[in-house]
Design a protein around this motif. Structure first.
Motif, PDB file in Angstrom:
ATOM      1  N   VAL A  78       2.515  -3.604  -4.625  1.00 31.01           N
ATOM      2  CA  VAL A  78       1.066  -3.439  -4.752  1.00 31.01           C
ATOM      3  C   VAL A  78       0.568  -2.182  -4.030  1.00 31.01           C
ATOM      4  O   VAL A  78      -0.444  -1.598  -4.420  1.00 31.01           O
ATOM      5  CB  VAL A  78       0.314  -4.694  -4.251  1.00 31.01           C
TER       6      VAL A  78
ATOM      7  N   ALA B 140      -4.767   0.788   0.266  1.00 28.61           N
ATOM      8  CA  ALA B 140      -3.593  -0.087   0.242  1.00 28.61           C
ATOM      9  C   ALA B 140      -2.497   0.464   1.149  1.00 28.61           C
ATOM     10  O   ALA B 140      -1.822  -0.286   1.865  1.00 28.61           O
ATOM     11  CB  ALA B 140      -3.071  -0.234  -1.189  1.00 28.61           C
TER      12      ALA B 140
ATOM     13  N   THR C 101      -5.531  -4.434  -4.201  1.00 23.29           N
ATOM     14  CA  THR C 101      -4.162  -4.372  -3.680  1.00 23.29           C
ATOM     15  C   THR C 101      -4.156  -4.375  -2.150  1.00 23.29           C
ATOM     16  O   THR C 101      -3.240  -4.929  -1.536  1.00 23.29           O
ATOM     17  CB  THR C 101      -3.424  -3.135  -4.221  1.00 23.29           C
TER      18      THR C 101
END
Length: 620
Positions: free
Chosen positions: A236, A204, A97
């Motif tokens: 994400v 992420a 991600t």
């Protein structure tokens, strides 16, 4: 698999609702008091930040992150100079991600056409930066590498890249080594001495924070960016946050709250396809959906085959490619699930009765490195002991994963044996390491010795923390609404767990493959078939709080106990049970009803060890 191991029920002490500054439902006050951060927020008058996260006001200045100024300046210089930028990200869901966030940033916001991306192979390359890939990047004309979810412990590799004329910007969230040289451009909230107020980001989220910093300081190099477009990345980002087991408090709560909304209307056709294959609909989206459905599928690619499959699925815009990749990810996840079950059974058999061992070990030359971490988690859950699951490779090395229990820092335990290791890293509760096979026995002895100094026998008990005891007749739509106010729930903000005693079983059956799960219909003890009942099925358009006249089976509370099918032989219709559960809502054909998710149960009055939690909550 672990339901035959009895857990100690630990009840939080009952709070006095009149003693606290909030005029709230007593059940809600108890739940708040049991969660220290929430209790503190109540006393400081800051509950609005928790219950109503605000993207525009609740995220700190990204430039306060350590070395963020240097990182965005170097990337902006590369963009202005048309330098070739490459990405090097980890192979797990957080790394995938992160790569997705950074790819979108470079391709869409910065309008860079060629973005080389490298996700290492878990088996052949292992974790972290590696010299062969850096050399290849240099040969391809790359002058800047941005890493995510790795790099903070790879200073020798960064030095090597620099010798080749390649600069490295690291976006990481793992613990830095104590002697980290400040010359490196490493952005990591775990680096001491900075003023960013939140340190529990995953990679992420770190990548997203980097994007926010670029927008704030160097918007002039982002011709493809329009106001607010970065919010579309939160789908994400939220997946990475939950999948990497980050605490869902503070800024993570902001990211996941908004991220769930973005997932529901995501523009990523790959994410839509993955959700469709998994039968995950928008109305069922919660943090748990990420943790149990989306995260494992993304992780499965890197565990069983290669993380590129999941990365390409999340970034592709081609319908045919997406359909093929979504199907491949679904099949890989099924393979991962079967492999995990098989290896878990082998590991349990190898361990046998742990006796007074503080730490458990199981090793084999026939176990996939991709699932040893999951297996370690299952063994830890079963035996309430730190566990190492190790894969012995043909080249004479051993690679494995460890999972821990509360109060035992497994990274520090591993660090105590660092002279026996080739690599190691991770967090307090989850870590990995590798070594030569001839060092394995010494390593096991050293870890056990270290653990005996840290863990008492009383620490090695399975416990089940219960928020409060509640008559089942009190589980109404008000309680459901209170529980839902805590969403998104997860690490550091768990779903509330209740205990009801002496509940009559009206119906019992098993469901699922192998009759693994237990379905019960329970009588609310206040209902005698004539009065007004709660928790009943009703049409969705009706007021969900309005009690209705009892009708036959309407007063029965539906419940499901996943993995508790083995209790079916001990309980029959008419028995009374003490049941520990979470409160949920079941929706079917426009009808809503309260459903209990059973966590544990026993016959009423049977002896299950209980205690009142010593970690008293409350508002101080």
């Amino acid at each position: 698999m672990d339901s035959d191991i009895k857990r100690k029920w630990v009840l939080h002490p009952r709070v006095d609702p009149t003693a606290y500054p909030l005029q709230e439902h007593p059940v809600f006050l108890q739940i708040l008091a049991n969660r220290k951060q929430l209790a503190a927020a109540v006393m400081q008058g800051e509950t609005a930040h928790f219950f109503h996260p605000d993207y525009d006001t609740d995220l700190a200045d990204p430039l306060l992150m350590p070395n963020m100024d240097r990182a965005v300046d170097r990337v902006a210089k590369a963009l202005k100079g048309k330098e070739k930028i490459a990405l090097f990200c980890d192979y797990d869901a957080d790394g995938v991600t992160s790569a997705t966030v950074l790819t979108h940033f470079l391709r869409e916001f910065a309008q860079v056409e060629d973005v080389p991306v490298h996700l290492p192979d878990r088996v052949t390359e292992g974790y972290g930066l590696n010299k062969p890939t850096l050399k290849r990047f240099a040969e391809e004309g790359v002058t800047l590498v941005i890493t995510a979810d790795l790099g903070v412990s790879n200073t020798p590799e960064i030095d090597y890249a620099n010798e080749l004329g390649v600069d490295v910007v690291v976006l990481d969230h793992h613990l830095p080594p104590p002697d980290l040289d400040p010359k490196y451009i490493i952005v990591d909230p775990k680096i001491p001495g900075h003023s960013y107020p939140f340190a529990e980001y995953c990679a992420a989220a770190m990548s997203f924070t980097f994007v926010r910093a670029m927008i704030k300081k160097h918007r002039d190099v982002l011709p493809g960016y329009a106001d607010g477009q970065e919010k579309w990345l939160l789908d994400v980002v939220s997946i990475g946050t939950v999948a990497d087991c980050m605490p869902l408090v503070g800024e993570n709560r902001v990211l996941v709250t908004y991220g769930l909304k973005v997932i529901a209307k995501t523009k990523r056709i790959g994410l839509k396809a993955m959700m469709e294959k998994a039968n995950l609909t928008k109305d069922k989206l919660q943090a748990g959906s990420i943790g149990f459905i989306l995260g494992p599928r993304i992780n499965a690619a890197g565990r069983i085959k290669h993380a590129n499959t999941a990365y390409e699925l999340l970034t592709s815009t081609d319908e045919e490619t997406v359909e093929r990749l979504a199907e491949e990810v679904e099949k890989t996840n099924a393979e991962r699930r079967d492999m995990t079950i098989a290896i878990s059974e082998e590991a349990m058999e190898q361990i046998g009765d742990p006796g007074d061992q503080r730490v458990l070990f199981a090793a084999s030359d026939n176990w996939s490195q991709g699932v040893v971490g999951i297996v370690a988690g299952r063994v830890t859950e079963r035996f309430a002991r730190p566990t190492f699951i190790l894969s012995i490779r043909e080249d004479g090395t051993v690679t494995g994963s460890a999972r821990s229990i509360k109060g035992f820092d497994v990274v520090e335990a591993i660090r105590s044996q660092k002279e026996l290791l080739t690599t190691f890293g991770g967090h307090k509760m989850a870590a990995g390491c590798s070594m030569l096979v001839e060092n394995l026995e010494k390593f096991k002895e050293g870890i056990e010795r270290y653990a005996r100094e840290q863990l008492k026998e009383s620490d090695l008990r399975k416990t089940l923390e219960i928020d409060m005891e509640l008559p089942l007749s009190h589980v109404d739509w008000d309680v459901v609404d209170l529980v839902m106010k805590l969403e998104p729930t997860g690490i550091a903000n768990p779903r509330p767990i209740f205990l009801s005693r002496g509940v009559e079983v009206a119906e019992i059956r098993t469901v699922g493959q192998g009759d693994d799960h237990l379905k019960l219909r329970l009588h609310a003890e206040a209902c005698d078939g004539h009065g007004l009942c709660v928790g009943v099925q009703r049409d969705a358009e009706l007021d969900p709080h309005m009690p209705v006249q009892c009708r036959a089976s309407s007063c029965l509370m539906e419940s499901i106990g996943f993995g508790l099918g083995n209790h079916a032989g001990d309980i029959v219709q008419g028995d009374k049970v003490d049941v520990v559960y979470e409160v949920d809502v079941n929706e079917w054909n426009g009808t809503r009803s309260i459903q209990l998710k059973i966590v544990d149960l026993q016959k009423a009055g049977a002896h299950v060890e209980e205690e009142v939690s010593e970690e008293a909550g409350g508002f101080e």
